[in-house]
Design a protein around this motif. Sequence first.
Motif, PDB file in Angstrom:
ATOM      1  N   GLY A  62       0.809  -1.215   0.000  1.00  0.00           N
ATOM      2  CA  GLY A  62       0.000   0.000   0.000  1.00  0.00           C
ATOM      3  C   GLY A  62       0.838   1.258   0.000  1.00  0.00           C
ATOM      4  N   ILE A  63       1.940   1.245   0.759  1.00  0.00           N
ATOM      5  CA  ILE A  63       2.838   2.409   0.795  1.00  0.00           C
ATOM      6  C   ILE A  63       3.512   2.613  -0.569  1.00  0.00           C
ATOM      7  CG2 ILE A  63       4.959   3.297   1.815  1.00  0.00           C
ATOM      8  CD1 ILE A  63       4.115   1.957   4.451  1.00  0.00           C
TER       9      ILE A  63
ATOM     10  N   LEU B  64      -2.388  12.817   1.253  1.00  0.00           N
ATOM     11  CA  LEU B  64      -1.327  13.508   0.508  1.00  0.00           C
ATOM     12  C   LEU B  64      -1.805  14.800  -0.149  1.00  0.00           C
ATOM     13  CD1 LEU B  64       0.587  10.538  -1.160  1.00  0.00           C
ATOM     14  CD2 LEU B  64       1.322  11.957   0.755  1.00  0.00           C
ATOM     15  N   GLY B  65      -3.124  15.018  -0.204  1.00  0.00           N
ATOM     16  CA  GLY B  65      -3.639  16.259  -0.769  1.00  0.00           C
ATOM     17  C   GLY B  65      -3.861  17.351   0.259  1.00  0.00           C
ATOM     18  N   ASN B  66      -3.538  17.086   1.528  1.00  0.00           N
ATOM     19  CA  ASN B  66      -3.755  18.091   2.572  1.00  0.00           C
ATOM     20  C   ASN B  66      -2.698  19.196   2.505  1.00  0.00           C
ATOM     21  OD1 ASN B  66      -5.961  16.692   3.444  1.00  0.00           O
ATOM     22  ND2 ASN B  66      -4.908  15.690   5.150  1.00  0.00           N
ATOM     23  N   GLN B  67      -3.012  20.308   3.178  1.00  0.00           N
ATOM     24  CA  GLN B  67      -2.139  21.483   3.113  1.00  0.00           C
ATOM     25  C   GLN B  67      -0.797  21.248   3.802  1.00  0.00           C
ATOM     26  OE1 GLN B  67      -4.355  24.803   4.616  1.00  0.00           O
ATOM     27  NE2 GLN B  67      -5.671  24.955   2.798  1.00  0.00           N
ATOM     28  N   TYR B  68      -0.799  20.515   4.924  1.00  0.00           N
ATOM     29  CA  TYR B  68       0.478  20.313   5.620  1.00  0.00           C
ATOM     30  C   TYR B  68       1.431  19.442   4.799  1.00  0.00           C
ATOM     31  CZ  TYR B  68      -1.208  15.689   7.139  1.00  0.00           C
ATOM     32  OH  TYR B  68      -1.674  14.399   7.178  1.00  0.00           O
ATOM     33  N   ILE B  69       0.882  18.600   3.929  1.00  0.00           N
ATOM     34  CA  ILE B  69       1.731  17.829   3.017  1.00  0.00           C
ATOM     35  C   ILE B  69       2.339  18.756   1.964  1.00  0.00           C
ATOM     36  CG2 ILE B  69       1.784  15.951   1.353  1.00  0.00           C
ATOM     37  CD1 ILE B  69       1.454  14.960   4.173  1.00  0.00           C
ATOM     38  N   GLU B  70       1.522  19.691   1.450  1.00  0.00           N
ATOM     39  CA  GLU B  70       2.051  20.655   0.474  1.00  0.00           C
ATOM     40  C   GLU B  70       3.135  21.523   1.109  1.00  0.00           C
ATOM     41  OE1 GLU B  70       1.408  20.793  -2.669  1.00  0.00           O
ATOM     42  OE2 GLU B  70      -0.081  19.170  -2.622  1.00  0.00           O
ATOM     43  N   THR B  71       2.941  21.882   2.378  1.00  0.00           N
ATOM     44  CA  THR B  71       3.957  22.674   3.077  1.00  0.00           C
ATOM     45  C   THR B  71       5.263  21.900   3.189  1.00  0.00           C
ATOM     46  OG1 THR B  71       2.226  23.781   4.352  1.00  0.00           O
ATOM     47  CG2 THR B  71       4.476  23.923   5.202  1.00  0.00           C
ATOM     48  N   ALA B  72       5.171  20.601   3.497  1.00  0.00           N
ATOM     49  CA  ALA B  72       6.373  19.770   3.597  1.00  0.00           C
ATOM     50  C   ALA B  72       7.072  19.667   2.245  1.00  0.00           C
ATOM     51  CB  ALA B  72       5.994  18.382   4.120  1.00  0.00           C
ATOM     52  N   ARG B  73       6.299  19.606   1.160  1.00  0.00           N
ATOM     53  CA  ARG B  73       6.915  19.556  -0.174  1.00  0.00           C
ATOM     54  C   ARG B  73       7.631  20.870  -0.488  1.00  0.00           C
ATOM     55  NH1 ARG B  73       1.857  16.896  -2.069  1.00  0.00           N
ATOM     56  NH2 ARG B  73       2.291  14.667  -2.282  1.00  0.00           N
TER      57      ARG B  73
ATOM     58  N   TRP C  14       9.353  10.240  -0.132  1.00  0.00           N
ATOM     59  CA  TRP C  14       9.263   9.095   0.769  1.00  0.00           C
ATOM     60  C   TRP C  14       9.257   9.531   2.228  1.00  0.00           C
ATOM     61  CZ3 TRP C  14      12.886   8.181   4.494  1.00  0.00           C
ATOM     62  CH2 TRP C  14      14.127   8.829   4.367  1.00  0.00           C
ATOM     63  N   ARG C  15      10.003  10.601   2.543  1.00  0.00           N
ATOM     64  CA  ARG C  15      10.032  11.084   3.927  1.00  0.00           C
ATOM     65  C   ARG C  15       8.704  11.744   4.293  1.00  0.00           C
ATOM     66  NH1 ARG C  15      14.738  14.998   6.530  1.00  0.00           N
ATOM     67  NH2 ARG C  15      13.992  14.858   8.701  1.00  0.00           N
ATOM     68  N   ILE C  16       8.121  12.476   3.353  1.00  0.00           N
ATOM     69  CA  ILE C  16       6.805  13.063   3.596  1.00  0.00           C
ATOM     70  C   ILE C  16       5.777  11.974   3.867  1.00  0.00           C
ATOM     71  CG2 ILE C  16       4.937  14.370   2.503  1.00  0.00           C
ATOM     72  CD1 ILE C  16       7.060  15.924   0.967  1.00  0.00           C
ATOM     73  N   LEU C  17       5.851  10.898   3.083  1.00  0.00           N
ATOM     74  CA  LEU C  17       4.881   9.818   3.218  1.00  0.00           C
ATOM     75  C   LEU C  17       5.040   9.109   4.555  1.00  0.00           C
ATOM     76  CD1 LEU C  17       3.816   7.463   0.396  1.00  0.00           C
ATOM     77  CD2 LEU C  17       4.386   6.485   2.607  1.00  0.00           C
ATOM     78  N   VAL C  18       6.280   8.783   4.937  1.00  0.00           N
ATOM     79  CA  VAL C  18       6.526   7.990   6.143  1.00  0.00           C
ATOM     80  C   VAL C  18       6.340   8.821   7.412  1.00  0.00           C
ATOM     81  CG1 VAL C  18       8.264   6.690   7.419  1.00  0.00           C
ATOM     82  CG2 VAL C  18       8.041   6.379   4.948  1.00  0.00           C
ATOM     83  N   ARG C  19       6.824  10.060   7.433  1.00  0.00           N
ATOM     84  CA  ARG C  19       6.826  10.858   8.657  1.00  0.00           C
ATOM     85  C   ARG C  19       5.588  11.724   8.837  1.00  0.00           C
ATOM     86  NH1 ARG C  19      12.267  13.662  10.423  1.00  0.00           N
ATOM     87  NH2 ARG C  19      10.892  13.833  12.224  1.00  0.00           N
ATOM     88  N   HIS C  20       4.884  12.057   7.750  1.00  0.00           N
ATOM     89  CA  HIS C  20       3.758  12.979   7.862  1.00  0.00           C
ATOM     90  C   HIS C  20       2.422  12.335   7.482  1.00  0.00           C
ATOM     91  CE1 HIS C  20       6.354  16.480   8.612  1.00  0.00           C
ATOM     92  NE2 HIS C  20       7.167  15.965   7.694  1.00  0.00           N
TER      93      HIS C  20
END
Length: 318
Positions: A120-121, A211-220, A227-233
């Motif tokens: 899934g990941i 992955l479509g949330n704002q805090y994910i966009e901020t991390a990008r 991969w770090r965004i996916l695993v840690r956030h």
Amino acid sequence: MTAITKVIGQRVALGALTLWIVSLLIFAGIQFLPGDAATEILGQSATPETVAAFRRSLGLDLPLYQRYFEWLWGILHGNFGAALSSGRDISELIRPRLFNTLFLAAGAAAISVPIALCGGIVAALYRNTIIDRAINVITLTWISFPEFFVAYILILILAVHAGVLPSLSDVSPGISFIGRLSALALPALTLALVVMAHMMRMTRTSIVTLLGNQYIETARLKGLPEWRILVRHALPNALAPIANVVVLNLAYLITGVVVVEVVFVYPGLGQLIVDSVQKRDIPVVQACSLIFASTYVLLNLTADVVSIVVNPRLMHPK
């Protein structure tokens, strides 16, 4: 009392009520089956006096409500009664079979859960690519197949043609651990393939949604690798639905083993309940059904509690 404790207490009370209702349905459903247990056990040549005496010895001449409360009282005290076909204590009869079923479910979970989470990941990380589409095709294919079909395909490939695994799961009392694992391989792999697809798709869906949330966009925007965004956030916030579906599939592994155990002649609780239905051994059927129902209700309750615990909004209410 905190809000989280109150919510968990409500779930536990609801689970106990559900289990009581299920016990009523199990008892009533078996009692209203056509035919007579005494006649089935003694045979058609038994005299009416013999049948009546046998019914009295089993308590079948008592009112239905009295039989239910006596059965429920015995269950609450750990007394399942005696099997009609063999006269053995049902608890002693069930204990090794229950261990075999739990061992099978644990083996299937050990195979399916890590592969499902990793798959899934990977599908979420490479979403809308050929890897994601290939994983989706494979998971949809396995979801579409019933357990017995998967079992026969695996027997044909791994037992008949390749000859690497036994087609029958002969688990004798003195078998070694390696021998038990060898006998367990095909039924565990069958169950794993059936439940793995659902867990994998749920993991992908939960992560992709986040992955479509704002805090994910901020991390990008900060330049973090995907991969770090996916695993840690993303993954920590997706744990609630993932944990829920994993526990629910574990409940299916425990209660859905009947067909698989019959196909592989695996000496578990599912095989026991099928044999007992054929022999019309009502006390054993009731005990096995209640154990399956209790396990399913308990694991559903665990799924609810896990979802509450990993949800910060419930852990820290305003």
